[in-house]
Design an enzyme around this catalytic site. Structure first.
Site, short mmCIF file in Angstrom:
data_model
loop_
_atom_site.label_atom_id
_atom_site.label_comp_id
_atom_site.label_asym_id
_atom_site.label_seq_id
_atom_site.Cartn_x
_atom_site.Cartn_y
_atom_site.Cartn_z
N GLY A 75 0.80 -1.23 0.00
CA GLY A 75 0.00 0.00 0.00
C GLY A 75 0.83 1.28 0.00
N ARG A 77 -2.67 13.23 -6.27
CA ARG A 77 -2.98 13.35 -7.69
C ARG A 77 -4.34 14.02 -7.86
NH1 ARG A 77 -1.86 7.42 -10.27
NH2 ARG A 77 -3.67 6.79 -9.05
N ASP A 85 -6.03 -1.34 -17.00
CA ASP A 85 -6.30 -0.67 -15.71
C ASP A 85 -5.51 0.64 -15.62
OD1 ASP A 85 -4.22 -2.79 -15.63
OD2 ASP A 85 -3.76 -1.93 -13.67
N ASN A 86 -4.64 0.89 -16.58
CA ASN A 86 -3.90 2.16 -16.60
C ASN A 86 -4.38 3.06 -17.73
OD1 ASN A 86 -2.39 1.36 -14.40
ND2 ASN A 86 -0.70 0.57 -15.63
P1 AMP Z 1 0.36 -0.56 -11.44
O1 AMP Z 1 1.24 -1.57 -12.12
O2 AMP Z 1 1.14 0.41 -10.60
O3 AMP Z 1 -0.58 0.10 -12.36
O4 AMP Z 1 -0.49 -1.38 -10.37
C1 AMP Z 1 -1.29 -2.50 -10.70
C2 AMP Z 1 -2.10 -2.89 -9.49
O5 AMP Z 1 -1.27 -3.23 -8.39
C3 AMP Z 1 -3.05 -1.82 -8.98
O6 AMP Z 1 -4.20 -2.45 -8.52
C4 AMP Z 1 -2.27 -1.19 -7.86
O7 AMP Z 1 -3.09 -0.57 -6.92
C5 AMP Z 1 -1.56 -2.39 -7.27
N1 AMP Z 1 -0.31 -2.04 -6.58
C6 AMP Z 1 0.87 -1.66 -7.13
N2 AMP Z 1 1.79 -1.44 -6.18
C7 AMP Z 1 1.19 -1.65 -4.99
C8 AMP Z 1 1.62 -1.61 -3.62
N3 AMP Z 1 2.85 -1.27 -3.30
N4 AMP Z 1 0.71 -1.90 -2.68
C9 AMP Z 1 -0.54 -2.25 -3.00
N5 AMP Z 1 -1.00 -2.35 -4.23
C10 AMP Z 1 -0.15 -2.05 -5.24
MG MG Z 2 -2.05 1.23 -12.28
#
Ligand code: AMP
Ligand code: MG
Length: 488
Positions: A121, A171, A247-248
């Site tokens: 988190g 953000r 998701d991005n």
């Molecule tokens: P991202 O690759 O950053 O777009 O993240 C993909 C997913 O992983 C999303 O659901 C993020 O919220 C989750 N996520 C990424 N890093 C963390 C973290 N350090 N703690 C919790 N969730 C994470």
């Molecule tokens: Mg993301």
């Protein structure tokens, strides 16, 4: 301050209300005056005792009217269905009425949520500086993007490849809703929740779709057109996103989730900025097609709202089709402007592509080449040495330059006037990886001055800023060995 918090009305299938995990003894790392102005905050917002902003934007306190929640979404990652994801470390603070419309505020790195899966988190200082600087730099470049208000830091250790420290980025965007939000409710067979989400997005962000015969097809088409604009803006400025998972992808066509992104140095259409992207799925030149693939995932998710059987599919495909013309059109408009062309001609695409081919063959620096092009002299016999020097194959450049000069003379282009126009679209300063790295290293040693200096340079990317010439220079030799991964 008024907080309409309209998203709450969507109901509990869409989010979980929760509070941030406190971060002890936070300190300011950076604040963006431009983003604060966008929100209409008073000029002393960061320091005013009654606003308590340092604690609020760390997750340790709330302003009256704020509500905290994490939303659920799913998505396709690297082309594969990834199942449920969600705000794993982003925390919604509410929607604020501002002079620029209603804006959603989010903390990133404020602790675990029900969607954190294995994650902690948290976000580290390194990735927070990267997200903050690039959000604001992209806005200054005129690229559709989410914004960043500030970063706060703490000494809390966070484990990544090494032990780093925690930070929180705030953000800002009209909405952080992603394609993945729609995919979630579609995949989990929750048509009522899916419809509520689509109606919400139409009502607040695409109101024109309310009045068309097929509102959901209309929404899909509108999103496709905005996505085409975003993709064209990326290609024209040499931006590589790095993780174009669904998701991005913002439903508003904003650049979102700055992770292992990069601006091109030497031009290489196959450039892969994300070290974890082994197949090059998200290589620079593939981005426009990936965006279209992602739009198909969104279309698939919206199908249950668009009727049944083949009819629904046909409607969805018809709604996506305009992307195929809109993207090349938007890109050509941007590239023609980069070349300083005033009137469109059929052969312009060929002229642009030919320049890009030569740049790729000689690995000419993307930003420097276009910036220098503004000084192009159309006079017969001019050698245009500063441009020519960027190419190894000088003869090939001369051939292109002769065509370009001829093209410009045909529209009676005046060198000095064109140069002014071109300098408004070809940035002198972009956030190269090595510049971000220098700011990060200083910040990790407790000095945030370089982050601030870099921010000041990047918020005026088209100005000459002769005192900051070093930030516009060729990247050092070691820059090409910088590896940026998903670790953040
Ligand atoms: P991202 O690759 O950053 O777009 O993240 C993909 C997913 O992983 C999303 O659901 C993020 O919220 C989750 N996520 C990424 N890093 C963390 C973290 N350090 N703690 C919790 N969730 C994470
Ligand atoms: Mg993301």
């Amino acid at each position: 301050m008024t907080w309409p918090n309209r998203f709450l009305a969507l109901g509990h299938e869409h989010y979980t209300e929760l509070t941030a995990q406190a971060l002890p003894a936070p300190h300011w790392v950076a604040t963006s005056d431009d983003c604060a102005a966008l929100l209409g905050l008073p000029s002393d917002w960061a320091e005013a005792a009654e606003l308590n902003a340092l604690q609020v934007f760390t997750g340790n306190a709330l302003w009256p009217g704020m509500k905290t929640l994490a939303s659920v979404y799913s998505g396709h990652q690297f082309g594969v269905w990834a199942g449920q994801l969600g705000d794993g470390r982003a925390l919604w603070l509410g929607e604020m009425d501002t002079p620029n419309g209603t804006m959603e505020l989010q903390l990133k790195g404020a602790g675990r949520t029900p969607y954190s899966r294995m994650g902690d988190g948290r976000a580290v200082l390194r990735s927070s500086i990267r997200e903050y600087l690039c959000s604001e730099a992209m806005a200054a470049l005129g690229v559709p993007t989410t914004r960043a208000l500030c970063i706060t830091g703490s000494s809390l250790p966070v484990r990544r490849e090494t032990i780093e420290t925690a930070a929180v980025v705030t953000r800002v965007a009209p909405s952080f809703i992603r394609f993945g939000h729609f995919e979630h409710f579609s995949h989990h067979d929750q048509p009522a929740a899916l419809k509520r989400l689509a109606d919400f997005v139409i009502e607040h962000h695409y109101p024109a779709c309310r009045d068309v015969a097929e509102p959901y097809a209309g929404l899909l088409e509108a999103v496709a057109l905005r996505t085409a604009e975003m993709a064209a803006a990326w290609q024209a400025v040499g931006f590589c996103h790095g993780v174009m998972n669904t998701d991005n992808m913002s439903i508003l066509g904003l650049t979102i989730d700055y992770g292992p992104y990069g601006f091109l140095d030497a031009f290489d259409p196959g450039h892969i900025c994300n070290h974890s992207d082994e197949q090059g799925r998200y290589a620079f030149a593939r981005q426009p097609n990936v965006a279209f693939w992602n739009l198909h995932a969104l279309a698939q998710a919206l199908l249950p709202l668009m009727g049944t059987g083949d009819e629904a599919s046909e409607r969805a495909l018809a709604a996506l089709a305009p992307y195929k013309a809109a993207f090349p059109q938007a890109l050509l408009a941007r590239m023609s402007a980069k070349l300083g062309l005033a009137q469109a001609e059929d052969s312009d695409r060929e002229l642009v592509d030919d320049l890009l081919r030569r740049m790729a063959a000689d690995r000419a620096d993307f930003t420097i080449t276009f910036r220098r092009l503004a000084q192009f002299n159309t006079a017969p016999g001019a050698d245009n040495a500063t441009m020519r020097d960027l190419f190894i194959d000088r003869e090939a450049f001369d051939t292109w330059a002769a065509r370009y000069a001829e093209r410009l003379r045909r529209e009676h282009s005046i060198d000095a006037e064109r140069a002014l126009r071109m300098n408004l679209v070809n940035p002198k300063f972009v956030l190269r990886n090595h510049l971000a790295d220098a700011a990060i290293q200083a910040a990790q040693a407790g000095d945030f001055g370089e982050t601030e200096r870099l921010m000041q340079v990047l918020r005026r990317p088209f100005d000459e800023q002769v005192e900051h010439e070093a930030y516009a220079a060729f990247p050092p030799e070691w820059a090409s060995s910088i590896e940026v991964s998903c670790s953040s």
